[in-house]
Design a protein around this motif. Structure first.
Motif, PDB file in Angstrom:
ATOM      1  N   GLU A  30       0.825  -1.191   0.000  1.00 27.26           N
ATOM      2  CA  GLU A  30       0.000   0.000   0.000  1.00 27.26           C
ATOM      3  C   GLU A  30       0.870   1.257   0.000  1.00 27.26           C
ATOM      4  O   GLU A  30       0.516   2.273  -0.592  1.00 27.26           O
ATOM      5  CB  GLU A  30      -0.929   0.002   1.221  1.00 27.26           C
ATOM      6  N   SER A  39      -2.032   3.297  -3.700  1.00 27.47           N
ATOM      7  CA  SER A  39      -3.292   2.704  -3.275  1.00 27.47           C
ATOM      8  C   SER A  39      -3.531   1.376  -3.970  1.00 27.47           C
ATOM      9  O   SER A  39      -3.170   1.170  -5.131  1.00 27.47           O
ATOM     10  CB  SER A  39      -4.438   3.664  -3.598  1.00 27.47           C
ATOM     11  N   GLU A  71      -6.480   0.123  -4.352  1.00 19.73           N
ATOM     12  CA  GLU A  71      -7.812   0.178  -4.945  1.00 19.73           C
ATOM     13  C   GLU A  71      -7.778  -0.252  -6.410  1.00 19.73           C
ATOM     14  O   GLU A  71      -7.004   0.265  -7.218  1.00 19.73           O
ATOM     15  CB  GLU A  71      -8.328   1.636  -4.843  1.00 19.73           C
ATOM     16  N   GLY A  72      -8.581  -1.287  -6.740  1.00 20.69           N
ATOM     17  CA  GLY A  72      -8.691  -1.702  -8.135  1.00 20.69           C
ATOM     18  C   GLY A  72      -7.521  -2.528  -8.629  1.00 20.69           C
ATOM     19  O   GLY A  72      -7.484  -2.937  -9.776  1.00 20.69           O
ATOM     20  N   LYS A  73      -6.557  -2.781  -7.729  1.00 18.43           N
ATOM     21  CA  LYS A  73      -5.422  -3.579  -8.178  1.00 18.43           C
ATOM     22  C   LYS A  73      -5.715  -5.069  -8.014  1.00 18.43           C
ATOM     23  O   LYS A  73      -6.705  -5.466  -7.396  1.00 18.43           O
ATOM     24  CB  LYS A  73      -4.177  -3.188  -7.379  1.00 18.43           C
ATOM     25  N   ASN A  80     -11.578  -4.541   2.353  1.00 18.90           N
ATOM     26  CA  ASN A  80     -11.462  -3.174   2.856  1.00 18.90           C
ATOM     27  C   ASN A  80     -10.766  -2.247   1.884  1.00 18.90           C
ATOM     28  O   ASN A  80     -11.115  -1.080   1.766  1.00 18.90           O
ATOM     29  CB  ASN A  80     -10.700  -3.160   4.181  1.00 18.90           C
ATOM     30  N   LYS A  81      -9.758  -2.747   1.249  1.00 16.38           N
ATOM     31  CA  LYS A  81      -8.930  -1.856   0.431  1.00 16.38           C
ATOM     32  C   LYS A  81      -9.293  -1.909  -1.034  1.00 16.38           C
ATOM     33  O   LYS A  81      -8.680  -1.243  -1.863  1.00 16.38           O
ATOM     34  CB  LYS A  81      -7.459  -2.203   0.615  1.00 16.38           C
ATOM     35  N   GLY A  82     -10.247  -2.790  -1.370  1.00  9.82           N
ATOM     36  CA  GLY A  82     -10.762  -2.781  -2.730  1.00  9.82           C
ATOM     37  C   GLY A  82      -9.838  -3.366  -3.775  1.00  9.82           C
ATOM     38  O   GLY A  82      -9.897  -2.988  -4.936  1.00  9.82           O
ATOM     39  N   PHE A  83      -8.946  -4.275  -3.385  1.00 10.29           N
ATOM     40  CA  PHE A  83      -8.172  -4.934  -4.441  1.00 10.29           C
ATOM     41  C   PHE A  83      -8.729  -6.331  -4.677  1.00 10.29           C
ATOM     42  O   PHE A  83      -9.476  -6.873  -3.865  1.00 10.29           O
ATOM     43  CB  PHE A  83      -6.674  -4.978  -4.116  1.00 10.29           C
TER      44      PHE A  83
END
Ligand code: ATP
Ligand code: ATP
Ligand code: MG
Ligand code: MG
Lengths: 270, 409, 409, 274, 317
Positions: free
Chosen positions: B133, B137, B139-141, B166-169
């Motif tokens: 992180e 970010s 996110e989306g990875k 939580n982090k959206g990956f």
């Protein structure tokens, strides 16, 4: 069926009607034609022999009768009905028992067990009963054991009852094989060269057994044999094959004097 | 006096390659204490090994064989740990599983006999995610999670999944079968197809070497490839050498060759011919980690001896010792292990210590520290730990807990 | 004339068909039973029960199951491990779904699941024979092992993917799980094993047994004399898999306490196959002898190797004497087989080993393990050579000699 | 071509051997016999008498059946051959045709024959020559040369086995029950071949036979084995005239040949060994 | 669901042809490696009906010896020579100590004996060489290690030079073996031996010589395999498990057939990879390679019980 009439043999025995009939049997293996359009019949109670040179297709014919080979063409009639294609074990259950040219005993088992396997078609206790060795299984075992012991006595192999067959000499193995077939109480007994590899004395014994079976139980016998003395003395009628074709069929005397047979097989008249 | 602290080692079998330097490090540290100080607090240490070959069956056999006199059991595989865990609770012997085993063992109120300090797998997963992180970010990875298809490999999944949410990956677990460790082309083809941003590896034994060579072959960018501490073995990377540059592994230990301890080891053990190790292996991460493991055990023993006023401690007393480890920076220096392990402390409720760790990076010839100490954010998954521990205790009822200890202390 | 059979006459077929036609055999069996049921449990240590008695019984049972299939019905199977797994997972599901069920009943029930699966994988046996058939069982082995990993319902969605034996009670005591006493587990195992052994003996000496043996010895002839091969082979698969499944359930629930899928890998299949073959294909008693050798020997070797003569207890002293006797015997046989040179070499190795022992030379645990693996490999070959039909046959020959003793032939 | 006449030189000498199978089954209890160079020696006896065992003891094939010679000695041309391996014996010119044919089932008939020439070093042409020779003895084999031996009939397999032995250009052939399962004219034919091979090539034969009749007609010498012991031996012509041999092995009594149909009606005389 | 099984995978294949080619190439290479192990099996099986389970460990043993010798300072190519000597000695010892006393025993006993050999060699190998992972001396042997990147259909296809070498060497090896078996006297003797030990003995085929020879050739194959695998994945005992992969290859191809081993190896290598990538990973949670080969072999066997190229099973009475 064409011929259900019996006949009377030279020595005055009454032979019954047709038990099995082969109609126009042809058997091919790839390019090899092992049997070519052969028809013949076996009467109830007779001793029928099949002879012919090596590779003539005799064993193959026996294999057709016992259901191991399905003929490429032709029909098998048994006990008055056309036999549908069936598995060998179903044929066995219809009362056809046999011995084999190259002994096919269960080498890892004792003589007694081998002969007992002959009774399998007559035993049907469930797994649970057998596992508990109780009730039906136990009774059945004892009843069949008695029958088997009779066969063993009859063939005079009592003393080797508990020997593993792997250790037996050739001749005795043949006898055990006969015992196994007899134990099934067959109506038709097929013998593929029962006397191969025996000396005269042993052949005499074997002949005695075959005749006794035929006489006492009325079992129909179909045998293949190369010893002409035996064939001519024992059989009521003889089929002669050569290169997959039938070249003669009749009483021993007829066959003996058939020129085709002499040329193809006997060499000199016997 | 002798303290019997058997080690269920594996120097044979498919995992031997990674096992051997660890076992050597562990054994050498104890030999060094025996040689230099005559043991700990006057009691010599009998650090006998019982060979398991990483097989659970043998492991259990070793456990049964040694448990009579042992004051600690070191099962050395997640499988064996899981197997002996309920037994130790009945037999009342502490299990010491540094950096491996079952992550919920952190909850000392439930797992009163089990320890996995200085950090557990959930800590490891959390630290890796923190590190990634930090690079931007998530996110989306997409993160591929390449793991051994084995309890060990599946261990961090709950925390990884939590973070993914939580982090959206996107988390993409890719299992490697035990029989496929050396032949991972299918896995790497999948990675090539999925084009993940990162590959996180939970591998062990021959799997690591296989993965690293495949990564090089498929030209996966090494700097996006991170492993757990067991996937940071020098020998595995040496296979690819320069090509492996940039590969990372989170670790709670580091081989500080300049530390005084290393000199002591050399003097008292290696030069005295009492070690099975060699020069090259000694410089590796795993050997150093073996030393740290034994140092932790030694610390626990010392604590117990001091607290109970006897050199000849028993299993229960050792448990107290292990529950009261306080490895401060000063203490680490005192032990001559500066920079080799982060400071941490345990308590009756906290059996893991959550020491945190460094991200190590392969520079083409050796591992170097590539980050400051990363501390796991334990609060994020404290509930997970507690629930998992509870669940374990219920399904293994009746389960003896440490009633005297509450989460607060 | 220990084995004098003269004077023992049979007057009925029932008597002749009795389990033990020779009186001495019945006597011997009595002694074995007394040992199994009374003397061992009274004298054996926890360690012995856990690492020798229970596993030997369980492995013997598994081997017996395999023997039904391979030894009696002639169908080579390399999938025993997976079928044990089916039994174990079935038992786990049964126990977790019906926690109130008596565990012994649950174990006996679980066999039916493996029997079903066994039959399914046995169907190809009608067409495929010999080593080619082994492939069908290998397909079962690898496929099922994979399924154990992937189908999380099987292990109740545990994070670790392992199954854990819960503590269960029956008759007011704990009979399984960590709380159960070893001795309780031992008796349960002994009960189940004795029960199944009796059933097996009955099955194999009866009609079904003959059907199987006929199928094994010459399937073509068997079919021609009226045996339905499909039925014969499938019953063998069913009975065999049932027993193997029960053994698998016992293995996890009465012994290991937990299991991961990789426990049921092919190594387990081989282990069981070894036992069946070394013991003797087509025998019941052989499985016990084989299990004693294959399971017991490594444990004994380990204990002996780990014990120095000076710190030897009476137990190990006896062991050592037994080993010396065995070594002498092997020496003799080696001379017969490979000539004097080999025998001397063999003797020399033994002496060096003994000398090393005497002088307190302790081999590294890894080395012991390596040597053990070698010894086991060598012994397998050795026993196959002295008696390819297994220990059981060896015993029979000895017995035959005893019967005619003191006459040479 | 070697001297066709039979010599008095001893080629093979078996001295009082004892054979035990499986460490416990005593089968031969002291068998001695000699085979003269250039002669045909017949080994007769009932089932299980030990004929096969004797032959296997000579050709060293016992080992793979878990049998061993525990006493006595076997000398071939004065050399002790007991501890040689079978291949070495073949190189010395002794080859066995085993009971029950033992063809290589997956090889073709011709390939089977060619394996017989395995130990030969005299070149392709010579081998090809002998192949033709064998085909001239057994024309049937020529027809089936390309078939897998496993699928040929019993008689064809027997011919293949004998032909295969001939292909090694042996000095001595141990022939185990050559007549078994063969059609009568083929039996004669095979014995004729034995005879001509013996006379033309000087090959010595030791043949185990049940078919005493034929065997004694072609053999020069005979041994009768019963129950693991030699009970009678001598020139074939003498044996043929012996009363016991006539009765037990030839099936002729004073009244001439007996019919197999009458077997039930007469009693046997007592044997040598009951 | 049906879409996932029958349509989507093919769409994937067409959409990324370069990736498909890579998958096929990887499959091909692993197939060749499976086939190499299977070759050793076939040879031994043919000559003795021994199902040689030890082939896998022989691969490891050969590779370890090679690397071990090199580590002792022996030049690379001399190490290869010495390793061959070691494999020869191994063949002699196995023949003398294990096979000879077991002549004529049932197949399964000999199979067991080879498992015994496997265990023994594992123990011995670990005692001598230790359990650590070793690096294959790829460069020292002059094996190319680079790669070639092609760009078919505008995509990416990476071909390792090592893999290309393996493919070439394996092909040559197979051709040599085929010639040996089909055109030499020895080849015929090897086949005869497989049919009937006793008869082979009786015509003077020396089991000893042939077995030593055959095991030695199997040893050479093992060394080649060991170098190839070792260069890919390092040398360690974990390699032994790849031997299991040779089993379905054998069954599929037929136990006696060299051609079968090759075709079977390629089929399994390629199909299992395709299945894993396009069906296994998306639909079954991956790792299907552990069983796919076996199930495939099983299905083929149902139709041809002797495998694709195996000898017809003779059933006569
Ligand atoms: N399964 C088979 N496949 C191919 N050919 C076969 C098969 N069975 C038999 N044959 C061929 O058919 C022919 C007849 O064989 P068969 O065994 O019936 O002869 P036979 O009359 O019994 O001879 P013998 O008296 O020598 O036993 C032979 O040429 C044989 O090669
Ligand atoms: N492998 C073996 N194991 C145990 N006993 C054997 C073995 N082979 C033969 N025998 C026994 O040895 C005795 C002699 O057998 P052998 O085969 O030599 O007899 P034979 O004279 O050749 O008989 P046949 O004419 O039936 O072939 C027999 O009683 C037989 O049971
Ligand atoms: Mg025939
Ligand atoms: Mg004989």
């Amino acid at each position: 069926m064409k011929d259900t009439e019996g006949y009377v043999t030279a020595d005055g025995r009454q032979i019954g009607g047709t038990l099995m009939e082969m109609r126009n049997i042809t058997l091919r293996f790839g390019g090899v034609v092992a049997i070519q359009d052969i028809s013949f019949d076996i009467h109830e109670g007779e001793v029928r022999a099949i002879i012919g040179p090596n590779g003539a297709g005799k064993s193959s014919m026996l294999n057709v009768i016992s259901g191991f080979y399905t003929p490429s063409e032709g029909e098998v009639w048994y006990q008055g009905a056309k036999r549908p294609p069936m598995k060998p074990y179903e044929v066995a259950r219809q009362g056809v028992a046999r011995t084999f040219q190259n002994i096919a005993l269960f080498e890892g088992m004792t003589v007694l067990d081998n002969v007992m396997t002959g009774r399998l078609t007559h035993m049907n206790a469930g797994v649970v009963s057998q596992a508990l060795w109780w009730g039906k299984a136990r009774n059945e075992e004892m009843e069949n054991r008695e029958k088997v012991e009779r066969v063993i006595d009859f063939l005079e192999i009592q003393n080797i009852r508990k020997t593993p067959v792997g250790r037996l000499p050739y001749g005795l193995k043949k006898r055990v094989e006969l015992a196994r077939a007899l134990a099934a109480e067959p109506s038709l007994l097929l013998l593929d060269e029962p006397m191969a590899g025996m000396n005269v004395e042993e052949k005499e014994d074997m002949s005695r057994f075959i005749l006794d079976v035929n006489d006492e139980f009325g079992t129909t016998i179909c045998l293949i044999e190369h010893d002409m003395g035996v064939v001519m003395d024992l059989s009521d009628r003889v089929v002669v094959m050569d290169y997959g074709k039938k070249i003669g069929d009749g009483t021993p005397d007829e066959v003996r004097n058939n020129q085709d047979v002499i040329d193809a097989y006997l060499g000199v008249p016997h | 006096q002798e303290l019997y602290t058997p080690n269920l080692a594996y120097r044979t079998g498919p995992f031997a390659a990674t096992g051997i330097p660890l076992m050597n490090g562990q054994a050498d540290y104890m030999t060094m204490l025996n040689q230099r100080d005559g043991g700990i607090g006057g009691a010599t240490i009998d650090f006998e090994e019982c060979e398991t070959g990483y097989s659970t069956e043998k492991g259990v056999e070793c456990y049964e064989k040694t448990k009579g006199e042992a004051i600690v059991t070191q099962p050395w595989s997640t499988g064996i740990t899981l197997q002996v865990l309920p037994k130790t609770n009945v037999d009342e012997i502490p299990i010491l599983a540094p950096g491996y085993g079952f992550s919920p063992m952190a909850d000392g109120t439930v797992f009163q006999w089990a320890f996995n300090m200085p950090a557990g797998y959930w800590d490891g997963a959390d630290m890796i995610i923190q590190h990634l992180e930090a690079e931007g970010s998530l996110e989306g990875k997409k993160i591929a999670f390449l793991h051994l298809d084995h309890p060990f490999g599946k261990e961090p999944l709950p925390v990884m999944e939590m973070h993914a949410e939580n982090k959206g990956f996107e988390l993409l677990p890719i299992p490697v079968g035990l029989n496929e460790m050396q032949n991972q082309s299918a896995q790497w083809l999948q990675i090539r197809r999925e084009r993940p941003d990162y590959v996180v590896m939970w591998g062990w034994g021959a799997m690591n070497a296989g993965a690293i060579t495949e990564a090089v072959k498929t030209k996966f960018p090494m700097e996006n490839f991170v492993g757990v501490w067991w996937a940071g073995h020098d020998a595995d990377l040496k296979l690819v050498g320069e090509d492996g540059k940039g590969y990372k592994s989170i670790s709670w230990s580091f081989p500080n060759l300049d530390a005084p301890l290393m000199k002591e080891i050399k003097e008292h053990v290696i030069d005295a011919g009492l070690s099975q190790t060699n020069e090259e292996e000694m410089q590796g991460v795993f050997y150093g980690r073996g030393l740290v493991m034994s140092a932790i055990l030694a610390e626990g023993i010392k604590n117990a001896q001091e607290n109970f006023g006897t050199a000849d401690i028993d299993a229960t007393q050792l448990r107290w010792g292990l529950e009261n480890i306080n490895l401060t920076q000063e203490r680490i220096v005192e032990l001559g292990m500066e920079g080799m392990v982060p400071p941490f402390s345990t308590s009756c409720a906290n059996h893991t210590g959550h020491s945190g760790g460094w991200m190590l990076e392969w520079d083409g010839a050796k591992f170097v520290k590539a980050s400051d100490l990363i501390m796991p954010n334990v609060d994020a998954y404290a509930d997970l730990i507690q629930n998992a521990a509870e669940e374990y205790a219920t399904s293994n009822a009746p389960w003896d807990r440490n009633e005297e200890c509450s989460v607060s202390n | 004339m220990l084995y004098r059979t003269a004077g023992q006459f049979k007057t009925s077929y029932i008597a002749d068909q009795a389990l033990f036609p020779v009186r001495q055999d019945a006597f011997l069996l009595g002694i074995i039973l007394i040992f199994g049921w009374v003397i061992f449990p009274m004298t054996a240590s926890e360690f012995t029960v856990q690492t020798l008695l229970i596993p030997i019984l369980i492995y013997a049972l598994a081997a017996m199951g395999l023997n039904i299939l391979t030894g009696f019905a002639g169908q080579l199977s390399l999938g025993t491990g997976a079928f044990m797994g089916v039994g174990a997972y079935a038992c786990y599901k049964i126990i977790t779904i019906f926690p109130e069920l008596n565990p012994v009943i649950a174990i006996l029930l679980s066999g039916f699941f493996s029997a079903g699966i066994g039959v399914a994988f046995g169907i190809p046996s009608l067409r495929i024979k010999g080593f080619y058939l082994a492939i069908a069982t290998l397909a079962a082995q690898f496929f099922l092992a994979w399924l154990f990993e992937k189908w999380s319902w099987l292990y109740n969605y545990n994070a670790s993917g392992a199954i854990q034996v819960p503590n269960s009670e029956a008759f007011g005591i704990f009979v399984m799980g960590p709380q159960a006493a070893s001795i309780t587990e031992y008796y349960i195992v002994l009960f189940v094993v004795t029960l199944l052994t009796v059933l097996c003996i009955n099955l194999t000496r009866g009609n079904l047994g003959r059907t199987w043996k006929a199928t094994r010895d010459m399937d073509i002839a068997a079919e021609l004399i009226g045996i339905n091969l499909l039925k014969s082979k499938l019953t063998a698969f069913a009975v065999s898999s049932y027993i193997v499944g029960v053994a698998g359930a016992l293995y996890v629930f009465m012994w290991k306490g937990a299991a991961e899928p990789n426990v049921f890998y092919i190594q387990l299949s081989f282990q069981v196959l070894f036992i069946a073959i070394i013991g003797g294909l087509g025998s019941i008693m052989g499985n016990y002898l084989g299990a004693i050798l294959i399971v017991g020997l490594p444990v004994v070797l380990n204990v002996v190797a780990g014990t120095q003569v000076f710190e030897m207890s009476t137990g190990s002293a006896i062991l050592l004497i037994v080993l010396i006797a065995v070594a002498t015997f092997l020496f003799g046989v080696a001379r017969n087989l490979w000539g004097m040179g080999a025998a001397i070499g063999f003797g020399a190795v033994t002496l060096i080993y003994g000398y090393a022992q005497l002088h307190g030379f302790r081999i590294e645990s890894a080395m012991i393990e390596h040597i053990n693996v070698m010894i086991i490999g060598a012994l397998i070959i050795f026993f196959l050579i002295i008696e390819p039909h297994g220990l059981n046959q060896l015993w029979r020959l000895i017995r035959e000699k005893l019967i005619i003793w003191p006459f040479p032939h | 071509m070697l001297d066709a006449t039979r010599t008095n030189e001893t080629l093979l000498e078996v001295n009082n051997i004892e054979v035990i199978y499986n460490h416990v089954i005593l089968v031969l209890k002291g068998v001695s016999l000699t085979v003269k160079k250039g002669g045909i020696t017949a080994l007769l006896g009932g089932n299980g008498a030990g004929k096969t065992t004797t032959l296997k003891a000579i050709s060293n094939l016992l080992h793979s059946e878990r049998g061993e010679v525990t006493k006595g000695s076997i000398l071939y041309q004065g050399e002790r051959v007991q501890d040689l391996d079978p291949a070495a014996l073949v190189k010395r010119g002794v080859i066995q045709v085993m009971e029950g044919r033992h063809c290589f089932g997956h090889l073709t008939v011709e390939e089977n024959l060619l394996t017989g020439a395995y130990t030969r070093k005299d070149g392709k042409a010579a081998i090809q020559n002998d192949l033709e020779l064998v085909y001239s003895y057994f024309p049937r084999l020529k027809e089936r040369r390309k078939s897998q031996a496993g699928y040929t009939s019993g008689g064809e397999q027997q011919m293949t086995a004998i032909g295969r032995a001939l292909m090694s250009r042996p000095q001595t052939i141990l022939l185990d029950e050559p007549s078994m399962g063969l059609a009568p004219q083929l039996v004669e034919q095979i014995f004729e071949i034995v005879k001509s091979v013996n006379e033309n090539e000087g090959v010595s034969f030791l043949l185990a036979e049940q078919n005493t009749n034929v065997a004694l007609r072609y053999a020069h010498e005979g041994y009768i084995l019963e129950n693991g012991r030699v009970v009678m031996d001598g020139p074939a012509s003498e044996l043929r005239e012996n009363q016991d041999v006539k009765e037990f092995y030839l099936g002729v009594s004073d009244e001439g040949r007996k019919s197999f149909r009458n077997v039930r009606s007469y009693r046997r005389r007592k044997r040598w060994l009951a | 669901m049906l879409n996932d099984i029958f349509i989507a995978p093919f769409v994937d294949m067409v959409e990324a042809p370069d990736f498909l080619m890579q998958v096929l190439w990887e499959g091909l290479v692993s197939g060749i490696l499976y086939a190499l192990i299977a070759l050793g099996f076939v040879l031994i099986f043919r000559s003795s009906r021994i199902f040689n389970f030890a082939q896998g460990i022989m691969v490891v043993f050969a590779a370890l010896t090679l690397v071990g010798l090199f580590a002792m300072g022996v030049p690379a190519w001399l190490s290869v020579g010495l390793t061959l000597v070691v494999m020869f000695v191994l063949a002699v010892v196995i023949e003398r100590v294990v096979l000879r006393p077991l002549v004529g025993q049932p197949d399964i006993i000999l199979f067991m004996a080879t498992i015994g050999i496997t265990l023994f060699l594992i123990g011995l190998g670990e005692t001598i060489f230790g359990g650590e992972n070793k690096v294959m001396i790829t460069e020292e042997l002059g094996i190319p290690t680079g790669d070639t990147v092609l760009e078919p259909f505008g995509g990416l296809l990476i071909l390792q030079h090592l893999d290309i070498t393996v493919v070439i060497v394996a092909t040559l090896l197979v051709l040599a073996l085929l010639a040996f078996l089909n055109y030499t006297q020895m080849g015929r003797a090897i086949r005869a031996l497989g049919d009937d030990h006793q008869a082979a003995l009786s015509v003077g085929i020396s089991l000893q010589t042939i077995w030593v020879l055959v095991w030695f050739i199997a040893g050479i194959i093992a060394l080649v395999t060991g170098i190839a695998w070792g260069a890919r994945a390092g040398v360690s005992f974990a390699l032994e498990v790849i031997a299991y992969k040779a089993l379905p290859v054998l069954m599929l191809g037929g136990l006696e057939s060299i051609t079968g081993a090759i075709v079977g190896g390629l089929m399994i290598g390629i199909l299992e990879k395709l299945f894993e990538i396009y069906w296994g990973q998306p639909l079954l949670g991956g790792n299907t390679e552990t069983w796919f080969a076996f199930v495939l072999a099983l299905i083929v066997l149902l139709f041809r019980p002797q495998g694709l190229f195996g000898e017809r099973i003779i059933e006569r009475v």
